[in-house]
Design a protein around this motif. Structure first.
Motif, mmCIF file in Angstrom:
data_model
loop_
_atom_site.group_PDB
_atom_site.id
_atom_site.type_symbol
_atom_site.label_atom_id
_atom_site.label_comp_id
_atom_site.label_asym_id
_atom_site.label_seq_id
_atom_site.Cartn_x
_atom_site.Cartn_y
_atom_site.Cartn_z
ATOM 1 N N ALA A 1 0.828 -1.191 0.000
ATOM 2 C CA ALA A 1 0.000 0.000 0.000
ATOM 3 C C ALA A 1 0.865 1.245 0.000
ATOM 4 O O ALA A 1 1.980 1.252 0.537
ATOM 5 C CB ALA A 1 -0.934 0.002 1.208
ATOM 6 N N LEU A 2 0.327 2.267 -0.626
ATOM 7 C CA LEU A 2 0.938 3.586 -0.573
ATOM 8 C C LEU A 2 0.208 4.422 0.469
ATOM 9 O O LEU A 2 -1.033 4.463 0.479
ATOM 10 C CB LEU A 2 0.839 4.295 -1.927
ATOM 11 N N GLU A 3 0.968 5.059 1.344
ATOM 12 C CA GLU A 3 0.371 5.955 2.328
ATOM 13 C C GLU A 3 0.382 7.369 1.733
ATOM 14 O O GLU A 3 1.436 7.943 1.482
ATOM 15 C CB GLU A 3 1.156 5.904 3.634
ATOM 16 N N LEU A 4 -0.791 7.898 1.477
ATOM 17 C CA LEU A 4 -0.927 9.181 0.798
ATOM 18 C C LEU A 4 -1.190 10.311 1.786
ATOM 19 O O LEU A 4 -1.977 10.154 2.733
ATOM 20 C CB LEU A 4 -2.079 9.124 -0.213
ATOM 21 N N ARG A 5 -0.546 11.442 1.549
ATOM 22 C CA ARG A 5 -0.815 12.677 2.306
ATOM 23 C C ARG A 5 -0.983 13.796 1.291
ATOM 24 O O ARG A 5 -0.118 14.022 0.439
ATOM 25 C CB ARG A 5 0.339 12.982 3.259
ATOM 26 N N VAL A 6 -2.121 14.460 1.378
ATOM 27 C CA VAL A 6 -2.488 15.470 0.390
ATOM 28 C C VAL A 6 -2.816 16.771 1.108
ATOM 29 O O VAL A 6 -3.502 16.763 2.144
ATOM 30 C CB VAL A 6 -3.711 15.010 -0.436
ATOM 31 N N GLN A 7 -2.340 17.871 0.587
ATOM 32 C CA GLN A 7 -2.690 19.184 1.105
ATOM 33 C C GLN A 7 -3.479 19.930 0.037
ATOM 34 O O GLN A 7 -3.064 20.004 -1.120
ATOM 35 C CB GLN A 7 -1.431 19.972 1.479
ATOM 36 N N VAL A 8 -4.631 20.470 0.443
ATOM 37 C CA VAL A 8 -5.499 21.182 -0.496
ATOM 38 C C VAL A 8 -5.875 22.533 0.085
ATOM 39 O O VAL A 8 -5.990 22.701 1.307
ATOM 40 C CB VAL A 8 -6.778 20.375 -0.816
ATOM 41 N N SER A 9 -6.056 23.485 -0.785
ATOM 42 C CA SER A 9 -6.605 24.795 -0.404
ATOM 43 C C SER A 9 -8.075 24.818 -0.794
ATOM 44 O O SER A 9 -8.421 24.461 -1.936
ATOM 45 C CB SER A 9 -5.860 25.920 -1.123
ATOM 46 N N LEU A 10 -8.932 25.212 0.125
ATOM 47 C CA LEU A 10 -10.377 25.213 -0.112
ATOM 48 C C LEU A 10 -10.951 26.617 -0.250
ATOM 49 O O LEU A 10 -12.147 26.770 -0.478
ATOM 50 C CB LEU A 10 -11.096 24.464 1.011
ATOM 51 N N GLY A 11 -10.114 27.623 -0.128
ATOM 52 C CA GLY A 11 -10.643 28.974 -0.228
ATOM 53 C C GLY A 11 -11.676 29.216 0.854
ATOM 54 O O GLY A 11 -11.442 28.956 2.044
ATOM 55 N N ALA A 12 -12.854 29.696 0.469
ATOM 56 C CA ALA A 12 -13.912 29.992 1.438
ATOM 57 C C ALA A 12 -14.737 28.764 1.794
ATOM 58 O O ALA A 12 -15.663 28.858 2.617
ATOM 59 C CB ALA A 12 -14.823 31.085 0.876
ATOM 60 N N LEU A 13 -14.445 27.618 1.221
ATOM 61 C CA LEU A 13 -15.228 26.414 1.487
ATOM 62 C C LEU A 13 -14.719 25.704 2.730
ATOM 63 O O LEU A 13 -13.594 25.899 3.182
ATOM 64 C CB LEU A 13 -15.184 25.479 0.280
ATOM 65 N N GLU A 14 -15.573 24.808 3.237
ATOM 66 C CA GLU A 14 -15.253 23.981 4.390
ATOM 67 C C GLU A 14 -15.030 22.546 3.932
ATOM 68 O O GLU A 14 -15.516 22.140 2.860
ATOM 69 C CB GLU A 14 -16.391 24.027 5.417
ATOM 70 N N PRO A 15 -14.321 21.752 4.732
ATOM 71 C CA PRO A 15 -14.143 20.336 4.356
ATOM 72 C C PRO A 15 -15.456 19.610 4.099
ATOM 73 O O PRO A 15 -15.501 18.689 3.265
ATOM 74 C CB PRO A 15 -13.394 19.759 5.559
ATOM 75 N N ALA A 16 -16.531 20.016 4.772
ATOM 76 C CA ALA A 16 -17.816 19.358 4.553
ATOM 77 C C ALA A 16 -18.371 19.617 3.157
ATOM 78 O O ALA A 16 -19.276 18.908 2.698
ATOM 79 C CB ALA A 16 -18.826 19.831 5.598
ATOM 80 N N ASP A 17 -17.848 20.626 2.455
ATOM 81 C CA ASP A 17 -18.333 20.962 1.123
ATOM 82 C C ASP A 17 -17.668 20.139 0.024
ATOM 83 O O ASP A 17 -18.067 20.260 -1.142
ATOM 84 C CB ASP A 17 -18.073 22.443 0.824
ATOM 85 N N VAL B 1 -10.276 17.007 -6.091
ATOM 86 C CA VAL B 1 -11.243 17.523 -5.130
ATOM 87 C C VAL B 1 -12.560 17.722 -5.875
ATOM 88 O O VAL B 1 -12.583 18.313 -6.968
ATOM 89 C CB VAL B 1 -10.780 18.854 -4.520
ATOM 90 N N LEU B 2 -13.645 17.215 -5.285
ATOM 91 C CA LEU B 2 -14.973 17.341 -5.877
ATOM 92 C C LEU B 2 -15.921 17.997 -4.880
ATOM 93 O O LEU B 2 -15.774 17.817 -3.665
ATOM 94 C CB LEU B 2 -15.546 15.964 -6.245
ATOM 95 N N PRO B 3 -16.930 18.722 -5.361
ATOM 96 C CA PRO B 3 -17.978 19.181 -4.455
ATOM 97 C C PRO B 3 -18.727 17.976 -3.888
ATOM 98 O O PRO B 3 -18.890 16.953 -4.551
ATOM 99 C CB PRO B 3 -18.891 20.023 -5.351
ATOM 100 N N ALA B 4 -19.197 18.094 -2.659
ATOM 101 C CA ALA B 4 -19.917 16.990 -2.009
ATOM 102 C C ALA B 4 -21.084 17.555 -1.217
ATOM 103 O O ALA B 4 -20.911 18.508 -0.440
ATOM 104 C CB ALA B 4 -18.987 16.202 -1.106
ATOM 105 N N HIS B 5 -22.257 16.980 -1.445
ATOM 106 C CA HIS B 5 -23.456 17.389 -0.709
ATOM 107 C C HIS B 5 -24.408 16.207 -0.718
ATOM 108 O O HIS B 5 -24.510 15.482 -1.718
ATOM 109 C CB HIS B 5 -24.111 18.611 -1.374
ATOM 110 N N ARG B 6 -25.139 16.034 0.348
ATOM 111 C CA ARG B 6 -26.019 14.863 0.489
ATOM 112 C C ARG B 6 -27.139 14.846 -0.556
ATOM 113 O O ARG B 6 -27.707 13.789 -0.860
ATOM 114 C CB ARG B 6 -26.637 14.838 1.888
ATOM 115 N N LEU B 7 -27.481 15.990 -1.144
ATOM 116 C CA LEU B 7 -28.583 16.051 -2.093
ATOM 117 C C LEU B 7 -28.139 15.921 -3.545
ATOM 118 O O LEU B 7 -28.963 15.988 -4.454
ATOM 119 C CB LEU B 7 -29.359 17.367 -1.919
ATOM 120 N N LEU B 8 -26.855 15.728 -3.785
ATOM 121 C CA LEU B 8 -26.381 15.510 -5.147
ATOM 122 C C LEU B 8 -26.641 14.066 -5.570
ATOM 123 O O LEU B 8 -26.459 13.138 -4.793
ATOM 124 C CB LEU B 8 -24.880 15.808 -5.259
#
Length: 899
Positions: free
Chosen positions: A796-812, A868-875
């Motif tokens: 297995a590869l152990e992945l570590r990723v850093q992302v900038s979300l701007g005004a968004l939250e991780p829940a988005d 990175v993709l948008p995520a929402h329960r209603l999609l």
């Protein structure tokens, strides 16, 4: 002298025969053999003369005959039994009413579904269809009726229907458009409670109003609403909006599609108000022609509460509409999509023609060709259909793949495989298309109830039990069906030649047309160039040799219509007819004009082989071969449409495809296309000569072709259950209608003590926020640690990723790793997707860290990327917004570090 008005004077039925009227007005008779036999027994000669149409029968049968039937106790008992049977069919529970809850958490099944289509092929007696799209729509309604699915059909009533076809002396297609009298059809006018006809009005530019009345056809349990603009309140031009199928110029077509979509929604609302039918929770758009239905539903929702609306803003209304809409695309080529000049559409949705609360620029944005290579001056109906529907599908597995590639531009940044268009393979309504003799053969083994259930619901994987049909029984049935076709073909050939000007003395040869003991191949469909009607003529000498072979002759029955404006298609018909007119072969190959449902019911059962040779992959599904297979006919086809997924080597033959490289092979004028047609025609001749004819004429000591019969039996047992419209409609219910209804309810639900459509408002606001913030979303850094120097299977590869979300939250968002095999250009195929998990809060620079473990489960070239993709329960799909953030491109793959 020509009449200025026409109408039908109907016979007054004796009271004892009144149930005949109810049986005639419900189109279930078109697929219910017992009811058809009852009408035939009323007066066999009149029944044949009126084209087996019960409504016309009752208008023309002599009063003396009706009086005699009113005193015939045996006839009255049959009539009473069939009347009771119809009422039981209409009122009793069926599959839908007893369907078990779906196991995916979907809520209750929809209370009603509205199904919109520009054409419907229900029966030859209601000619409101031109080809496969309409036949499919008719089969959809009939199967929904048999299953008890609460569908309301919506379409247009064409006073001239589609054209009737004949040939001139030179074999050139002639068209005529007979006027249809609704009083002679199985339709009734929808009326208000005070008896006045219901009327639907659409505002048009320059202060005009397009009005329409509504005819209702009853298709078993399913009401079919057909809008008709031929009313006195309209101008002469507007009365002609519904004059004929697929006629007129661009504005004419636009008005038809506005009436179908906008007017159709209003017709459904009117019908539900008058009858108490539950309002639809799901709207199904069968092809883009009805796409404006979504615009009208947005208007309903943005209207203020005092006008019966919800007071939503446009964005929230769009989400509410999308959630409950299903869009089915039927074309694999851009040329098959309706596209209008944007200025024309703007004029019909602005000023005094505007829909209140629906700005014209928002309508135009729905149909914009915004993708690379799109035409900014055109309005694309398929693009609008996809933007207005949260769920979409193609009509075969291959067509789903083609559609995802074709519409990939609407979801930039995603591979075609991830475009949210699924597929449900079409099916055909078996009770309509199986010859009664085939049904009797199956019922003799399975029993009547089991046989009826088998051809209706499509729940079985195999028609177990039919393996026991004897070889001799199958062969006798096949010969009887060939003889039936030969008799019908001779009648039609004789009539066609008389229309072409031949005298009776010239036509003695017609009695020898087709031989019930000769291998019979059928080819019948519309005649656009991609279906290649004349591929069989590439080598005329070789075709002639096949037809006239001394030991293994072949005979071919051909039918089909070219669009009235398609001179290229007409030339193809003329070429085929010229070959078939040759006295040397005219007993072995015939062209039958005026292909319609009545002809098809003889053609499919009577053929031994059904030929289909389209340009792959331009046949979206192609259901004619399905109808043939239900009658024990074997398919000989290019691997396109449904045949690509269900050909198994024992149910027919696959014509090899000369796959080229690039679009040149689809250009009929290119050298590569010429070479392609030569190769595929040669392969077709070889198959017929060496495999098809060889197997048909390879007889045992008892005179039977046992290997051929085994293929027929295998086709019935294994292919029969797959090609059913009952299977298709159940898949629509389970995979599209039920999820759409659940999504619609969730978006329509109110907040506790608050306004309705809270979910729609929430989703619209979230999409707006995500869309505005997305340019700041970036994948900043990716690291991967391997357990050693070599990446071994199972490590297995152990992945570590850093992302900038701007005004968004991780829940988005959702951060994913996409991994799979890679090609020489580092393209990933057979991809697997793994969601990474957030690790702690943002760092001092505001970047978020995600981690996960990627198992190396495949050997060979392997690669991955992060997104990175948008995520929402209603999609409904992670690709729904068409937004994705990927790492910046690098020169190539490295040891696991992307900077």
């Amino acid at each position: 002298m020509k009449a200025i008005r026409r109408f039908t004077v109907r016979t007054v039925l004796p009271e004892q025969l009144q149930p005949l009227h109810e049986l005639a007005l419900n189109l279930r008779w078109s697929w219910h053999p017992e009811t058809r036999e009852l009408f035939r027994s009323v007066d066999p000669e009149v029944w044949a003369a009126v084209g087996e149409d019960p409504v016309r029968l009752l208008g023309e049968v002599p009063a003396t005959r009706l009086a005699a039937l009113a005193g015939d106790r045996r006839f009255l008992r049959r009539l009473g039994d069939l009347h009771d049977d119809l009422r039981d069919y209409l009122a009793g529970p069926r599959w839908y009413q007893s369907a078990p809850p779906l196991g995916d958490g979907t809520g209750p099944l929809p209370e009603a579904i509205a199904y919109f289509s520009p054409e419907y092929g229900i029966a030859a007696a209601l000619p409101q269809y031109s080809g496969g799209l309409g036949i499919l729509a008719g089969d959809h309604l009939k199967a929904a009726s048999d299953l008890g699915v609460p569908i309301i059909g919506v379409g247009l009533f064409y006073r001239h229907g589609y054209f009737r076809q004949s040939l001139d002396r030179d074999g050139w297609q002639q068209e005529r458009y007979p006027l249809l009298d609704p009083d002679e059809l199985a339709v009734s006018l929808l009326r208000e409670n005070d008896g006045t006809p219901c009327r639907i009005d659409l505002a048009l530019p320059a202060g005009r109003t397009l009005g329409a009345q509504i005819w209702k056809a009853q298709v078993g349990r399913v009401p079919l609403l057909l809008l008709d603009s031929d009313i006195e309140a309209n101008t002469p031009a507007d009365r002609d909006v519904t004059d004929r199928l697929y006629g007129g110029g661009s504005e004419h077509r636009l008005l038809q599609e506005m009436l179908l979509g906008v007017g159709g929604v209003r017709a459904v609302r009117t019908y539900c108000r008058l009858t108490g039918h539950r309002p639809p929770e799901v709207f199904h758009t069968n092809e883009g022609h009805a796409g404006f239905l979504g615009v009208e539903r947005i208007r309903e929702l943005v209207a203020p509460a005092e006008q019966g609306g919800q007071g939503l803003d446009f964005a929230a209304a769009l989400e509410a509409v999308r959630a409950g809409t299903v869009f089915t695309t039927h074309t694999p080529v851009a040329a098959g999509i309706d596209r209008f000049d944007r200025d024309l559409v703007a004029r019909h949705f602005s000023g005094d023609a505007a829909l209140p609360g629906v700005p014209a620029d928002r309508v135009l944005a729905l149909g914009a060709e915004s993708w690379h290579g799109g035409d900014p001056k055109l309005f694309n109906m398929a693009a609008m259909g996809l933007r207005l529907a949260q769920r979409a599908n193609g009509v075969s597995t291959l067509h789903g793949e083609v559609s995802r590639s074709m519409f990939n531009g609407l979801w930039p940044g995603f591979d075609a495989a991830e475009v949210p268009i699924t597929s449900i393979t079409n099916g055909v309504h078996a009770p309509t298309w199986i010859d009664p003799a085939v049904v009797r053969l199956g019922a003799a083994l399975l029993g009547n109830e089991t046989a009826e259930a088998a051809i209706t619901t499509g729940e079985e994987k195999r028609w177990t039990g039919l393996e026991g049909i004897g070889d001799e029984e199958i062969w006798e049935l096949r010969r009887a069906l060939r003889a039936q076709l030969a008799e019908e073909a001779r009648r039609r050939v004789h009539a066609s030649w008389r229309q072409r000007g031949a005298g009776e003395a010239e036509l003695g040869w017609v009695s020898s047309v087709l031989d019930p003991d000769v291998l019979t191949i059928g080819f019948a469909r519309r005649v656009p160039s991609y279906k290649r009607l004349t591929l069989m003529l590439r080598d005329k000498a070789r075709l002639r040799a096949l037809l006239l072979h001394p030991e293994r002759p072949v005979q071919i029955v051909v039918a089909g219509k070219a669009h009235p404006a398609d001179d290229g298609g007409k030339r193809l018909i003329q070429q085929l007819v010229a070959f078939a007119d040759d006295p040397a072969v005219r007993h072995r190959i015939v062209f039958l004009p005026d292909y319609d449902m009545a002809m098809a019911k003889h053609l499919y059962p009577g053929c031994d082989v059904w030929l289909n040779n389209p340009l792959r992959p331009l046949e979206a599904c192609g259901t004619s071969g399905m109808k043939a297979a239900l009658n024990g006919c074997l398919n000989l086809s290019i691997l396109d449409g449904w045949w690509d997924e269900w050909y198994d080597g024992r149910n027919g033959w696959a014509i090899p495809t000369a796959d080229g490289s690039g679009p040149e092979r689809l250009d009929p004028d290119s050298p590569e296309a010429e070479r392609r047609d030569d190769l595929e025609a040669a392969a077709l001749y070889d198959l017929i000569e060496h495999q098809v004819a060889g197997r048909f004429y390879d007889r045992g000591a008892d005179g039977l072709p046992h290997a051929w019969i085994a293929m027929v039996r295998h086709t019935l047992v294994t292919l029969g259950p797959k090609v059913l419209a009952g299977r298709m409609v159940r898949e629509y219910v389970e995979r599209l209608y039920a999820p759409a209804a659940t999504a619609q309810r969730e978006l329509a639900a109110p907040e506790p003590g608050g306004a309705g459509h809270a979910g729609a408002r929430e989703l619209a606001q979230w999409k707006a926020r995500v869309g505005a913030s997305w340019p700041a979303v970036r994948v900043e850094h990716v690291e991967a640690d391997a357990p050693g120097d070599a990446q071994e299977l199972g490590s297995a590869l152990e992945l570590r990723v850093q992302v900038s979300l701007g005004a968004l939250e991780p829940a988005d968002v959702e951060v994913q790793v996409v991994a799979g095999r890679v090609d020489e250009a580092d393209g990933i195929s057979d991809a697997a997707v793994l969601a990474l998990k957030p690790s702690g809060g943002p760092d001092l620079t505001g970047r978020h860290r995600y981690e996960g473990s990627l198992e190396l489960s495949r050997t060979g070239p392997f690669g991955y990327t992060v997104r990175v993709l948008p995520a929402h329960r209603l999609l409904a799909s992670p690709a729904e917004l068409g937004l994705v953030a990927l790492p910046a491109e690098s020169a190539g793959m490295d040891a696991g570090l992307l900077r």
